[in-house]
Design an enzyme around this catalytic site. Sequence first.
Site, short mmCIF file in Angstrom:
data_model
loop_
_atom_site.label_atom_id
_atom_site.label_comp_id
_atom_site.label_asym_id
_atom_site.label_seq_id
_atom_site.Cartn_x
_atom_site.Cartn_y
_atom_site.Cartn_z
N SER A 1 0.86 -1.19 0.00
CA SER A 1 0.00 0.00 0.00
C SER A 1 0.90 1.24 0.00
O SER A 1 2.12 1.14 0.15
CB SER A 1 -0.87 -0.02 1.26
N ASP B 1 -1.08 -1.53 -3.97
CA ASP B 1 -2.43 -1.68 -3.42
C ASP B 1 -3.02 -0.28 -3.18
O ASP B 1 -2.35 0.60 -2.63
CB ASP B 1 -2.31 -2.46 -2.09
N ASP C 1 -7.39 3.18 -7.26
CA ASP C 1 -8.65 3.15 -6.52
C ASP C 1 -9.34 4.50 -6.63
O ASP C 1 -9.21 5.36 -5.77
CB ASP C 1 -8.40 2.77 -5.05
P1 13P Z 1 -7.76 -7.80 5.01
O1 13P Z 1 -7.65 -6.68 6.01
O2 13P Z 1 -9.06 -8.53 5.12
O3 13P Z 1 -6.61 -8.73 5.09
O4 13P Z 1 -7.77 -7.15 3.56
C1 13P Z 1 -6.59 -6.64 2.99
C2 13P Z 1 -6.86 -5.89 1.75
O5 13P Z 1 -7.93 -5.93 1.18
C3 13P Z 1 -5.75 -5.07 1.20
O6 13P Z 1 -6.16 -4.28 0.13
#
Ligand code: 13P
Length: 337
Positions: free
Chosen positions: A50, A83, A105
């Site tokens: 991320s 991410d 996103d």
């Molecule tokens: P979790 O918090 O359910 O592991 O999801 C992680 C996620 O979707 C990262 O984008």
Amino acid sequence: MSLVPLRVLLDHAAENDYGVAAFNVNNMEQIQAIMEAADETDAPVIIQASRGARAYSQDAYLRHLMLAAVELYPHIPVCMHQDHGNSVATCLSAIENGFTSVMMDGSLKEDGKTPADYQYNARVTAEVVRLAHLRGVSVEGELGCLGSLATGHGEKEDGHGAEGKLSKEQLLTDPDEAEQFVAETGVDALAVAIGTSHGAYKFDRPPTGEVLAMDRIEEIHRRLPNCHLVMHGSSSVPQELQDVINRYGGRIKPTWGVPVEEIQRGIRHGVRKINVDTDNRLAITGAIRKVFAEHPEKFDPRDYLKPARAAMKEVCRQRMIAFGQAGHASQLRQAVV
Ligand code: 13P
């Protein structure tokens, strides 16, 4: 083998009816855990970071750790994915740092917390697709906002997540809009909102179809049979991982995640990428707490990071088997080299 684009992995997964876990990382031990599990199960993998993770670990460290993963495991196809990119600039900087896939996103505005409208989302995502595809990089888009259908609230992940109460329309991806969005943007994969949220606190009881709308996935897949779908917030939050943390002084409140069987149902209906972060965080924390509680005299970080890495590896191994990616690395490698 160098890092591969997401599209290559997901096309192979679709052709062979399996899903691929996308595990979040912030440090060396997490990358090692994933690669060891992938090696043991012969699984192709997606490793994702991320914005918060990139800031924590720093791009240069991350880039070289990923190069090390590829050097040490040349037989494992690995995709490096951004991410929840919040802007064109974030996605471009990921590409400059060697990521082979980015998520734009646009369901949220650039601040990462204000829900955006369809036009903004489609425009910014199409722009990222144009720039990324020129460089051979894949793009995941998102339509609908992640969050709980029971409370209307999302959970932030590394500072990214909708703020305020969301309506049911915002929390569930609209199948008509999904068709239009994929056609207009040209994304390689589409993240859908079905009631999951990031973090450990997704559901206050085992989820039913009321709060985990798997039927939405089935409907979207019917409309878009050739689109790779992505499930975010897909940790299962296993009771045994919660128990370890609580047994050794932690305080995880009663909670439920997304059952693995529901994810397997999704995989039968076009889900190809499954995001998992929380389960690994829980495993790591439980293992470290156990060492601290049982051996308060220890202070060498390796004494607790080794069991932490082993605990994460076990979660990754289980998911790789459950999602069906195990056994496909060598086959996929032969297909792409
Ligand atoms: P979790 O918090 O359910 O592991 O999801 C992680 C996620 O979707 C990262 O984008």
